[in-house]
Design a protein around this motif. Structure first.
Motif, short mmCIF file in Angstrom:
data_model
loop_
_atom_site.label_atom_id
_atom_site.label_comp_id
_atom_site.label_asym_id
_atom_site.label_seq_id
_atom_site.Cartn_x
_atom_site.Cartn_y
_atom_site.Cartn_z
N ALA A 1 0.82 -1.21 0.00
CA ALA A 1 0.00 0.00 0.00
C ALA A 1 0.86 1.27 0.00
O ALA A 1 0.48 2.28 -0.60
CB ALA A 1 -0.93 0.01 1.20
N GLN A 2 2.02 1.22 0.64
CA GLN A 2 2.89 2.39 0.71
C GLN A 2 3.41 2.83 -0.65
O GLN A 2 3.78 3.98 -0.82
CB GLN A 2 4.08 2.11 1.63
N VAL A 3 3.45 1.92 -1.61
CA VAL A 3 3.99 2.27 -2.93
C VAL A 3 2.90 2.41 -3.98
O VAL A 3 3.20 2.69 -5.14
CB VAL A 3 5.06 1.25 -3.40
N ALA A 4 1.66 2.25 -3.60
CA ALA A 4 0.56 2.24 -4.57
C ALA A 4 0.46 3.52 -5.39
O ALA A 4 0.07 3.47 -6.56
CB ALA A 4 -0.77 1.98 -3.86
N ASP A 5 0.83 4.65 -4.81
CA ASP A 5 0.71 5.93 -5.52
C ASP A 5 1.91 6.26 -6.41
O ASP A 5 1.91 7.29 -7.07
CB ASP A 5 0.48 7.07 -4.52
N ILE A 6 2.92 5.41 -6.40
CA ILE A 6 4.09 5.64 -7.25
C ILE A 6 3.75 5.19 -8.66
O ILE A 6 3.32 4.06 -8.88
CB ILE A 6 5.33 4.89 -6.71
N ALA A 7 3.92 6.07 -9.63
CA ALA A 7 3.51 5.79 -11.01
C ALA A 7 4.39 4.75 -11.70
O ALA A 7 3.89 3.94 -12.48
CB ALA A 7 3.50 7.09 -11.82
N ASP A 8 5.66 4.76 -11.44
CA ASP A 8 6.61 3.92 -12.16
C ASP A 8 6.73 2.54 -11.51
O ASP A 8 7.13 2.44 -10.34
CB ASP A 8 7.98 4.62 -12.19
N PRO A 9 6.43 1.45 -12.24
CA PRO A 9 6.53 0.12 -11.64
C PRO A 9 7.95 -0.23 -11.22
O PRO A 9 8.14 -0.95 -10.23
CB PRO A 9 6.03 -0.83 -12.74
N ALA A 10 8.96 0.28 -11.92
CA ALA A 10 10.35 0.01 -11.52
C ALA A 10 10.62 0.63 -10.15
O ALA A 10 11.25 0.00 -9.28
CB ALA A 10 11.31 0.56 -12.56
N GLU A 11 10.14 1.83 -9.95
CA GLU A 11 10.34 2.50 -8.66
C GLU A 11 9.57 1.77 -7.56
O GLU A 11 10.05 1.64 -6.43
CB GLU A 11 9.91 3.97 -8.74
N ARG A 12 8.36 1.28 -7.86
CA ARG A 12 7.59 0.51 -6.86
C ARG A 12 8.37 -0.74 -6.45
O ARG A 12 8.46 -1.06 -5.27
CB ARG A 12 6.21 0.13 -7.41
N LEU A 13 8.92 -1.44 -7.43
CA LEU A 13 9.71 -2.64 -7.15
C LEU A 13 10.93 -2.31 -6.29
O LEU A 13 11.24 -3.03 -5.33
CB LEU A 13 10.17 -3.32 -8.44
N LEU A 14 11.63 -1.26 -6.65
CA LEU A 14 12.82 -0.87 -5.89
C LEU A 14 12.45 -0.52 -4.45
O LEU A 14 13.13 -0.95 -3.51
CB LEU A 14 13.52 0.31 -6.58
N ARG A 15 11.40 0.24 -4.27
CA ARG A 15 11.00 0.67 -2.92
C ARG A 15 10.57 -0.53 -2.06
O ARG A 15 10.94 -0.62 -0.89
CB ARG A 15 9.87 1.69 -2.99
N VAL A 16 9.76 -1.42 -2.64
CA VAL A 16 9.31 -2.59 -1.87
C VAL A 16 10.50 -3.47 -1.51
O VAL A 16 10.59 -3.98 -0.40
CB VAL A 16 8.23 -3.38 -2.66
N THR A 17 11.41 -3.64 -2.43
CA THR A 17 12.59 -4.47 -2.16
C THR A 17 13.46 -3.85 -1.08
O THR A 17 13.93 -4.54 -0.17
CB THR A 17 13.39 -4.70 -3.45
N MET A 18 13.65 -2.55 -1.13
CA MET A 18 14.43 -1.87 -0.07
C MET A 18 13.74 -2.04 1.28
O MET A 18 14.41 -2.26 2.30
CB MET A 18 14.66 -0.41 -0.42
N GLU A 19 12.42 -1.96 1.29
CA GLU A 19 11.67 -2.17 2.54
C GLU A 19 11.87 -3.60 3.04
O GLU A 19 12.05 -3.83 4.24
CB GLU A 19 10.18 -1.88 2.33
N ALA A 20 11.84 -4.56 2.13
CA ALA A 20 12.03 -5.97 2.51
C ALA A 20 13.42 -6.23 3.06
O ALA A 20 13.62 -7.17 3.84
CB ALA A 20 11.76 -6.88 1.31
N LEU A 21 14.38 -5.40 2.69
CA LEU A 21 15.75 -5.58 3.16
C LEU A 21 16.00 -4.98 4.54
O LEU A 21 17.09 -5.18 5.10
CB LEU A 21 16.73 -4.97 2.15
N GLU A 22 15.02 -4.28 5.09
CA GLU A 22 15.19 -3.75 6.44
C GLU A 22 15.48 -4.91 7.38
O GLU A 22 14.74 -5.89 7.42
CB GLU A 22 13.94 -3.01 6.91
N ALA A 23 16.56 -4.82 8.14
CA ALA A 23 16.98 -5.91 9.01
C ALA A 23 16.08 -6.07 10.23
O ALA A 23 15.89 -7.18 10.72
CB ALA A 23 18.43 -5.71 9.45
#
Length: 190
Positions: free
Chosen positions: A72-94
């Protein structure tokens, strides 16, 4: 013992997930959590009918915060590449809420291997995660079957990274996962 005032169900739920991450499902015991929180068992029973209710709350919090909220945090981001990058960075939070994510995910997988109800929920969460990744890859122009295959590959790479974090920190290279994702984005047909 001085009892902590105003413990909420969320306090108990987070303590339960932390105990799960540290010692597996058998570590999630009302007495242990009460002692850790500086509370009485009565405080626990004020918020939860029984241990099973706490376990359900733990699964719900993990599912919501570890999947639904992240997407949901990335739903408003228009670019799918940016959505993927943001979700992946979030998943990498230790750590999330002070809990080691890799340990929590491993403990949840172990619990799912022992409990069919948890396994069914875990499968549903993993399907949602892969569906998101696959959908974003399809939005980048990959054919649906290829997007699905690559989404699974990306997710399995993350699971491997989480596993390595537990025993071989030098192998658990966040940059490797990001490199895989960046190559997928760069090779996208769009």
């Amino acid at each position: 013992m001085t009892e902590k005032p105003n413990l909420t169900p969320l306090d108990w739920t987070i303590a339960g997930i932390a105990a799960l991450a540290e010692g597996g499902i058998d570590a999630v015991r009302v007495e242990r959590l009460a002692k850790q929180l500086g509370a009485s068992k009565g405080s626990f029973y004020w918020h939860f009918a029984d241990r099973r209710s706490l376990l359900d709350a733990m699964l719900a919090l993990w599912e919501r915060e570890g999947t639904a909220d992240v997407i949901a945090q990335v739903a408003d981001i228009a670019d799918p590449a940016e959505r993927l990058l943001r979700v992946t960075m979030e998943a990498l939070e230790a750590r999330t809420r002070g809990i080691d994510v890799a340990h929590a995910e491993a403990a949840l997988r172990s619990w799912a291997a022992q409990d069919a109800t948890v396994a069914a929920r875990f499968v549903r969460v993993e399907q949602a995660r892969i569906a998101f990744l696959s959908g974003e890859l399809a939005a980048l122009g990959y054919a649906p079957a290829e997007a699905q295959r690559l989404g699974k590959a990306l997710y399995l790479t993350l699971i491997g990274l989480y596993a390595a974090r537990r025993y071989a920190s030098e192998l658990a290279d966040d940059g490797a996962l990001m490199a895989v994702l960046e190559q997928m984005i760069a090779a996208a047909p769009r």
